[in-house]
Design a protein around this motif. Structure first.
Motif, PDB file in Angstrom:
ATOM      1  N   GLN A 114       0.821  -1.206   0.000  1.00 47.55           N
ATOM      2  CA  GLN A 114       0.000   0.000   0.000  1.00 47.55           C
ATOM      3  C   GLN A 114       0.860   1.262   0.000  1.00 47.55           C
ATOM      4  N   ALA A 115       1.940   1.246   0.785  1.00 50.05           N
ATOM      5  CA  ALA A 115       2.826   2.406   0.839  1.00 50.05           C
ATOM      6  C   ALA A 115       3.505   2.648  -0.503  1.00 50.05           C
ATOM      7  N   HIS A 116       3.889   1.569  -1.171  1.00 50.43           N
ATOM      8  CA  HIS A 116       4.498   1.731  -2.497  1.00 50.43           C
ATOM      9  C   HIS A 116       3.509   2.340  -3.477  1.00 50.43           C
ATOM     10  N   ALA A 117       2.300   1.800  -3.499  1.00 48.23           N
ATOM     11  CA  ALA A 117       1.285   2.308  -4.424  1.00 48.23           C
ATOM     12  C   ALA A 117       0.980   3.785  -4.166  1.00 48.23           C
ATOM     13  N   LEU A 118       1.029   4.198  -2.902  1.00 45.61           N
ATOM     14  CA  LEU A 118       0.691   5.575  -2.554  1.00 45.61           C
ATOM     15  C   LEU A 118       1.801   6.556  -2.902  1.00 45.61           C
ATOM     16  N   TYR A 119       3.047   6.229  -2.537  1.00 46.51           N
ATOM     17  CA  TYR A 119       4.119   7.208  -2.637  1.00 46.51           C
ATOM     18  C   TYR A 119       4.950   7.122  -3.922  1.00 46.51           C
ATOM     19  N   LEU A 167       7.018   5.759   8.330  1.00 43.47           N
ATOM     20  CA  LEU A 167       5.626   5.366   8.133  1.00 43.47           C
ATOM     21  C   LEU A 167       5.117   4.588   9.347  1.00 43.47           C
ATOM     22  N   PRO A 168       3.812   4.579   9.557  1.00 41.15           N
ATOM     23  CA  PRO A 168       3.240   3.720  10.601  1.00 41.15           C
ATOM     24  C   PRO A 168       3.155   2.282  10.093  1.00 41.15           C
ATOM     25  N   ALA A 169       3.239   1.330  11.016  1.00 41.89           N
ATOM     26  CA  ALA A 169       3.143  -0.087  10.662  1.00 41.89           C
ATOM     27  C   ALA A 169       2.373  -0.817  11.755  1.00 41.89           C
ATOM     28  N   ALA A 174       7.741   2.182  10.695  1.00 44.77           N
ATOM     29  CA  ALA A 174       8.384   1.517   9.560  1.00 44.77           C
ATOM     30  C   ALA A 174       9.189   2.535   8.773  1.00 44.77           C
ATOM     31  N   ALA A 175      10.188   2.043   8.073  1.00 42.58           N
ATOM     32  CA  ALA A 175      11.004   2.888   7.205  1.00 42.58           C
ATOM     33  C   ALA A 175      10.760   2.494   5.761  1.00 42.58           C
ATOM     34  N   GLN A 176      10.658   3.504   4.890  1.00 43.18           N
ATOM     35  CA  GLN A 176      10.549   3.245   3.461  1.00 43.18           C
ATOM     36  C   GLN A 176      11.670   3.996   2.743  1.00 43.18           C
ATOM     37  N   LEU A 177      12.474   3.274   1.988  1.00 44.34           N
ATOM     38  CA  LEU A 177      13.514   3.862   1.152  1.00 44.34           C
ATOM     39  C   LEU A 177      13.092   3.691  -0.303  1.00 44.34           C
ATOM     40  N   MET A 178      13.207   4.769  -1.077  1.00 46.08           N
ATOM     41  CA  MET A 178      12.766   4.730  -2.468  1.00 46.08           C
ATOM     42  C   MET A 178      13.957   4.879  -3.409  1.00 46.08           C
ATOM     43  N   TRP A 220      12.284  -8.986  12.114  1.00 48.35           N
ATOM     44  CA  TRP A 220      12.123  -7.790  11.282  1.00 48.35           C
ATOM     45  C   TRP A 220      11.685  -8.224   9.892  1.00 48.35           C
ATOM     46  N   GLY A 221      10.725  -7.505   9.350  1.00 49.31           N
ATOM     47  CA  GLY A 221      10.229  -7.805   8.019  1.00 49.31           C
ATOM     48  C   GLY A 221      10.809  -6.861   6.990  1.00 49.31           C
ATOM     49  N   TYR A 222      11.177  -7.406   5.843  1.00 45.65           N
ATOM     50  CA  TYR A 222      11.745  -6.636   4.745  1.00 45.65           C
ATOM     51  C   TYR A 222      10.916  -6.902   3.491  1.00 45.65           C
ATOM     52  N   SER A 223      10.636  -5.860   2.748  1.00 45.71           N
ATOM     53  CA  SER A 223       9.841  -6.018   1.530  1.00 45.71           C
ATOM     54  C   SER A 223      10.353  -5.059   0.471  1.00 45.71           C
ATOM     55  N   LEU A 224      10.644  -5.580  -0.718  1.00 47.18           N
ATOM     56  CA  LEU A 224      11.059  -4.743  -1.847  1.00 47.18           C
ATOM     57  C   LEU A 224       9.957  -4.824  -2.893  1.00 47.18           C
ATOM     58  N   SER A 225       9.379  -3.666  -3.223  1.00 48.42           N
ATOM     59  CA  SER A 225       8.192  -3.635  -4.087  1.00 48.42           C
ATOM     60  C   SER A 225       8.411  -2.766  -5.310  1.00 48.42           C
ATOM     61  N   GLY A 226       7.715  -3.103  -6.381  1.00 45.17           N
ATOM     62  CA  GLY A 226       7.786  -2.296  -7.590  1.00 45.17           C
ATOM     63  C   GLY A 226       6.900  -2.840  -8.685  1.00 45.17           C
ATOM     64  N   ARG A 227       6.690  -2.027  -9.688  1.00 47.72           N
ATOM     65  CA  ARG A 227       5.923  -2.450 -10.867  1.00 47.72           C
ATOM     66  C   ARG A 227       6.899  -2.841 -11.973  1.00 47.72           C
ATOM     67  N   ILE A 228       7.773  -3.778 -11.654  1.00 48.16           N
ATOM     68  CA  ILE A 228       8.750  -4.274 -12.623  1.00 48.16           C
ATOM     69  C   ILE A 228       8.617  -5.790 -12.694  1.00 48.16           C
ATOM     70  N   ASP A 229       9.264  -6.401 -13.692  1.00 50.46           N
ATOM     71  CA  ASP A 229       9.082  -7.831 -13.871  1.00 50.46           C
ATOM     72  C   ASP A 229       9.710  -8.596 -12.706  1.00 50.46           C
ATOM     73  N   GLN A 230       9.202  -9.781 -12.493  1.00 54.95           N
ATOM     74  CA  GLN A 230       9.558 -10.570 -11.324  1.00 54.95           C
ATOM     75  C   GLN A 230      11.043 -10.919 -11.294  1.00 54.95           C
TER      76      GLN A 230
END
Length: 246
Positions: A114-119, A167-169, A174-178, A220-230
């Motif tokens: 959700q944070a990725h889609a928003l920011y 960000l809140p979690a 939570a931390a978001q790096l772009m 600790w949870g880590y997540s890398l998100s994007g609209r790129i191919d898998q």
């Protein structure tokens, strides 16, 4: 046909990997190429055996494996470097693409998506603190999350740090790096506490066109998100994993 190269896995997991590779011939070809390199290296050094395969399994920071080339005194330096580079580039990314996501993904993963889609679509304010103040950004986020944070260098894979935000979690801040590539594509690294989640290797998830690779290490949870191919996201995730966990 055993194309997997992770040794001593449970039989059910071996079969799942084999079944998945049989449906993805391009990835299977990569595994076959890696097997061929293993055989060539074995010819160079009689000490080389299947034990080195365990050294490249994903492990938590508490169980970091020994470096395999320290066991191979007779292995030429070039061959050892080739194996290390190949496993780094191929073994971790390909392993992570096996679709083994549990039925209920951890709460932090949904927050990350959700944070990725928003920011990530923001034009003027995609981040709260820019990369020009990277030292301040990491010090601030480290203090708020009460743990040391670093910004993995992804420039070798075409992505530069833009900055980040707090960000809140579900279990605290939570931390978001772009990051952004030359084509304007953005990916986000999300780090948050995952108190109720068990340690895991990479898992893949997708929500409304946003893909993410995520894992849990040391609660600790880590997540890398994007609209790129898998495949590309998998390679980037392995780079992040090595920078933050190994």
């Amino acid at each position: 046909m055993e194309l997997w190269l992770t040794a001593r896995l449970p039989e059910a997991q071996k079969r799942r990997i084999d079944d998945w590779l049989s449906q993805h011939p391009q990835q299977a070809a990569y595994w076959q190429a890696l097997q061929q390199d293993q055989r060539l290296l074995a010819q160079l050094d009689p000490v080389h055996d299947e034990r080195n395969l365990d050294d490249y399994a994903l492990a938590s920071r508490h169980t970091q494996p020994a470096r395999p080339w320290r066991r191979w005194p007779a292995l030429p330096t070039l061959a050892a470097f080739a194996l290390g580079s190949l496993c780094s580039a191929l073994l971790i990314p390909l392993w992570t693409t096996v679709p083994t996501e549990p039925a209920n993904r951890p709460a932090f993963v949904q927050s990350a998506l959700q944070a990725h889609a928003l920011y990530s679509v923001e034009v003027r304010h995609p981040v709260e603190v820019g990369e020009q103040e990277q030292a301040h950004l990491l010090k601030w986020l480290s203090k708020r999350l009460d743990r040391p944070l670093a910004a993995p260098d992804l420039s070798g894979l075409g992505f530069q740090l833009l900055g980040g935000r707090l960000l809140p979690a579900p279990d605290g801040p939570a931390a978001q790096l772009m990051y952004q590539d030359t084509g304007g594509e953005r990916i986000t690294l999300y780090i948050a506490a995952a108190a109720d989640s068990q340690p895991s290797s990479f898992l893949f998830s997708e929500h409304r066109g946003v893909s993410t690779f995520y894992w849990v290490d040391g609660h600790w949870g880590y997540s890398l998100s994007g609209r790129i191919d898998q495949a590309r996201l998998s390679q980037l995730s392995s780079q992040v994993y090595q920078a933050l966990v190994l």
